[in-house]
Design a protein around this motif. Structure first.
Motif, short mmCIF file in Angstrom:
data_model
loop_
_atom_site.label_atom_id
_atom_site.label_comp_id
_atom_site.label_asym_id
_atom_site.label_seq_id
_atom_site.Cartn_x
_atom_site.Cartn_y
_atom_site.Cartn_z
N ALA A 88 0.83 -1.20 0.00
CA ALA A 88 0.00 0.00 0.00
C ALA A 88 0.87 1.25 0.00
CB ALA A 88 -0.93 0.00 1.21
N SER A 89 1.95 1.22 0.75
CA SER A 89 2.83 2.39 0.84
C SER A 89 3.58 2.62 -0.46
CB SER A 89 3.82 2.20 2.00
OG SER A 89 3.14 2.14 3.23
N GLU A 90 4.02 1.56 -1.09
CA GLU A 90 4.71 1.72 -2.38
C GLU A 90 3.74 2.23 -3.44
OE1 GLU A 90 6.84 -1.79 -3.48
OE2 GLU A 90 8.15 -1.71 -1.69
N GLU A 91 2.51 1.71 -3.42
CA GLU A 91 1.50 2.20 -4.37
C GLU A 91 1.21 3.68 -4.13
OE1 GLU A 91 -3.12 1.22 -5.74
OE2 GLU A 91 -2.05 -0.18 -4.44
N ALA A 92 1.09 4.07 -2.86
CA ALA A 92 0.85 5.47 -2.52
C ALA A 92 2.00 6.35 -2.97
CB ALA A 92 0.65 5.60 -1.01
N ALA A 93 3.24 5.87 -2.76
CA ALA A 93 4.41 6.65 -3.15
C ALA A 93 4.47 6.84 -4.66
CB ALA A 93 5.67 5.96 -2.65
N ARG A 94 4.18 5.79 -5.40
CA ARG A 94 4.23 5.91 -6.87
C ARG A 94 3.15 6.87 -7.38
NH1 ARG A 94 7.79 2.13 -8.73
NH2 ARG A 94 8.14 0.30 -7.40
N ALA A 95 1.98 6.80 -6.76
CA ALA A 95 0.91 7.73 -7.17
C ALA A 95 1.30 9.16 -6.85
CB ALA A 95 -0.39 7.36 -6.47
N ALA A 96 1.84 9.39 -5.65
CA ALA A 96 2.26 10.74 -5.25
C ALA A 96 3.40 11.24 -6.12
CB ALA A 96 2.65 10.75 -3.78
N HIS A 97 4.28 10.34 -6.53
CA HIS A 97 5.40 10.72 -7.41
C HIS A 97 4.87 11.31 -8.72
CE1 HIS A 97 8.14 9.56 -10.78
NE2 HIS A 97 9.04 10.13 -9.99
N GLY A 98 3.86 10.66 -9.31
CA GLY A 98 3.27 11.19 -10.52
C GLY A 98 2.61 12.54 -10.30
N GLN A 99 1.95 12.68 -9.16
CA GLN A 99 1.32 13.96 -8.84
C GLN A 99 2.34 15.07 -8.65
OE1 GLN A 99 -0.82 12.08 -5.53
NE2 GLN A 99 -2.75 12.88 -6.37
N VAL A 100 3.47 14.75 -8.03
CA VAL A 100 4.53 15.73 -7.85
C VAL A 100 5.02 16.24 -9.20
CG1 VAL A 100 6.96 15.97 -7.17
CG2 VAL A 100 5.30 15.05 -5.55
N ARG A 101 5.24 15.33 -10.13
CA ARG A 101 5.70 15.76 -11.46
C ARG A 101 4.67 16.69 -12.10
NH1 ARG A 101 8.27 11.68 -15.60
NH2 ARG A 101 9.21 13.66 -16.25
N GLU A 102 3.40 16.34 -11.99
CA GLU A 102 2.35 17.14 -12.60
C GLU A 102 2.23 18.51 -11.94
OE1 GLU A 102 -1.11 14.73 -12.27
OE2 GLU A 102 -0.48 13.29 -13.81
N LEU A 103 2.33 18.54 -10.62
CA LEU A 103 2.18 19.81 -9.89
C LEU A 103 3.33 20.76 -10.20
CD1 LEU A 103 0.91 18.28 -6.56
CD2 LEU A 103 -0.33 20.00 -7.89
N TRP A 104 4.55 20.23 -10.23
CA TRP A 104 5.70 21.09 -10.54
C TRP A 104 5.62 21.57 -11.99
CZ3 TRP A 104 6.17 19.25 -5.78
CH2 TRP A 104 7.09 19.83 -4.89
N ALA A 105 5.18 20.68 -12.89
CA ALA A 105 5.06 21.08 -14.30
C ALA A 105 4.03 22.18 -14.47
CB ALA A 105 4.69 19.87 -15.15
N ALA A 106 2.92 22.08 -13.74
CA ALA A 106 1.89 23.11 -13.82
C ALA A 106 2.40 24.45 -13.31
CB ALA A 106 0.66 22.68 -13.01
N ALA A 107 3.41 24.41 -12.44
CA ALA A 107 4.01 25.64 -11.91
C ALA A 107 5.18 26.10 -12.77
CB ALA A 107 4.47 25.42 -10.48
N GLY A 108 5.38 25.45 -13.92
CA GLY A 108 6.44 25.86 -14.83
C GLY A 108 7.80 25.28 -14.50
#
Length: 344
Positions: free
Chosen positions: A231-251
């Motif tokens: 569960a923790s590895e799945e959560a980390a991988r999902a959050a990793h994708g979100q981090v990339r998207e959030l930083w990209a949205a901020a340029g």
């Protein structure tokens, strides 16, 4: 951390992904570190100055708004900064950690009381409250643990973001302020509120070191039969994708490696609050291996107070408490296992 107040450096050997990233282009990687949370207001008072000696980082929780003076910082809503100096021996214990070669991270927020930005609506007073804490303890790293009602307050989240950006601007290049946000997570990743908070931080100009996710207390979000590690590895991988998207949205485009570097993992050791959820030493070792392989920027856990076997005075070891893990273990064993590969 999602607990009550009574609860709640560089790699020696970098994982292959992180090592490769050091030679890449783009944004620099932050130096990864490991450090346990300490519940400084738990009673009987915890001697973290001795227990955490030798750790590169120790995360002190939690600074919150004084219940009667909303723009005044306090430890847990119980001790003003002056009182903490005497009752909790705060400065004395911080000095002991530094003499042993480590340093402290101050965590603002947690689950038990109002984070300062939630209670204090005056931006200048809020800035002053944060500055008072950071200056008093000469803090190099600030952690904002935002959950429950605090997380659901966009106005407070905006005040916090603007104040933190100003705090970083005040620091010299020789003494920058490293900032992390600590957020709840499920195997599906951050909640919408969590994503919004990160977006507000980045939009305000905060140089955000990363997002530390609380890999604990999953309850119904964890699939039946799914282990805590999975569960923790799945959560980390999902959050990793979100981090990339959030930083990209901020340029700010991040590579896979850079996004892992901006992610932290924080399990709750031993018996979690949710019945049936347990992180034992084998699971801790697996999480540590996963963190090193991916090159995460931070490994913490809740809490150093609990890193020992329960005794009769602690009550039923099958129920989570503030003072022990509920498992048979050597004192400090989770600290050693989860911190392996991190440190000076």
């Amino acid at each position: 951390m999602n607990r009550s107040h009574r609860r709640f450096l560089p790699f020696l050997a970098l994982g292959s992904v992180a090592a490769a990233a050091l030679t890449g282009c783009g944004q620099d990687l932050n130096q990864p570190w490991a450090g346990p949370y300490v519940n400084v207001t738990a009673y009987p008072y915890f001697d973290f100055g001795a227990a955490a000696a030798g750790q590169s980082h120790t995360v002190l929780g939690f600074v919150v708004a004084d219940p009667e003076e909303p723009c005044t910082p306090s430890w847990g809503g119980y001790y003003g900064l002056e009182e903490a100096g005497t009752t909790l021996r705060m400065e004395e214990q911080i000095a002991a950690l530094r003499e042993a070669g480590g340093d402290v991270v101050v965590s603002f927020g947690g689950a038990a009381r109002d984070e300062l930005a939630t209670a204090c609506a005056d931006p200048d007073a809020l800035l002053g409250a944060y500055r008072q804490v950071l200056d008093r303890y000469a803090v190099p790293v600030a952690d904002f643990d935002v959950e429950l009602n605090d997380l659901e307050d966009p106005a407070a989240n905006q005040r916090r973001a603007e104040a933190v950006a100003r705090l970083q601007e005040e620091r010299s290049a020789e003494a920058p302020l490293e900032v992390w946000v600590t957020l709840p997570v499920s195997p599906a990743g951050l909640s919408e509120d969590g994503e919004n908070l990160v977006a507000q931080m980045l939009a305000a100009g905060v140089d955000l070191a990363g997002v530390n996710v609380m890999t604990m207390n999953y309850s119904e979000s964890r699939s039946s039969g799914q282990s805590m590690v999975d569960a923790s590895e799945e959560a980390a991988r999902a959050a990793h994708g979100q981090v990339r998207e959030l930083w990209a949205a901020a340029g700010q485009e991040l590579s896979e490696e850079q996004a892992w570097n901006r992610l932290g993992l924080t399990p709750m050791i031993g018996v979690n609050d949710v019945p049936g959820e347990v992180v034992d030493l084998e699971a801790a070792a697996q999480l540590n291996e996963f963190a090193r392989e991916q090159g995460v920027g931070r490994m913490s856990f809740w809490s150093l107070n609990r890193d020992r076997t329960c005794t009769a005075e602690h009550g039923d070891p099958a129920e989570a408490n503030d003072f022990c893990s509920g498992l048979e273990q050597e004192a400090g064993e989770f600290t050693r296992v989860l911190g392996r590969g991190f440190g000076d």
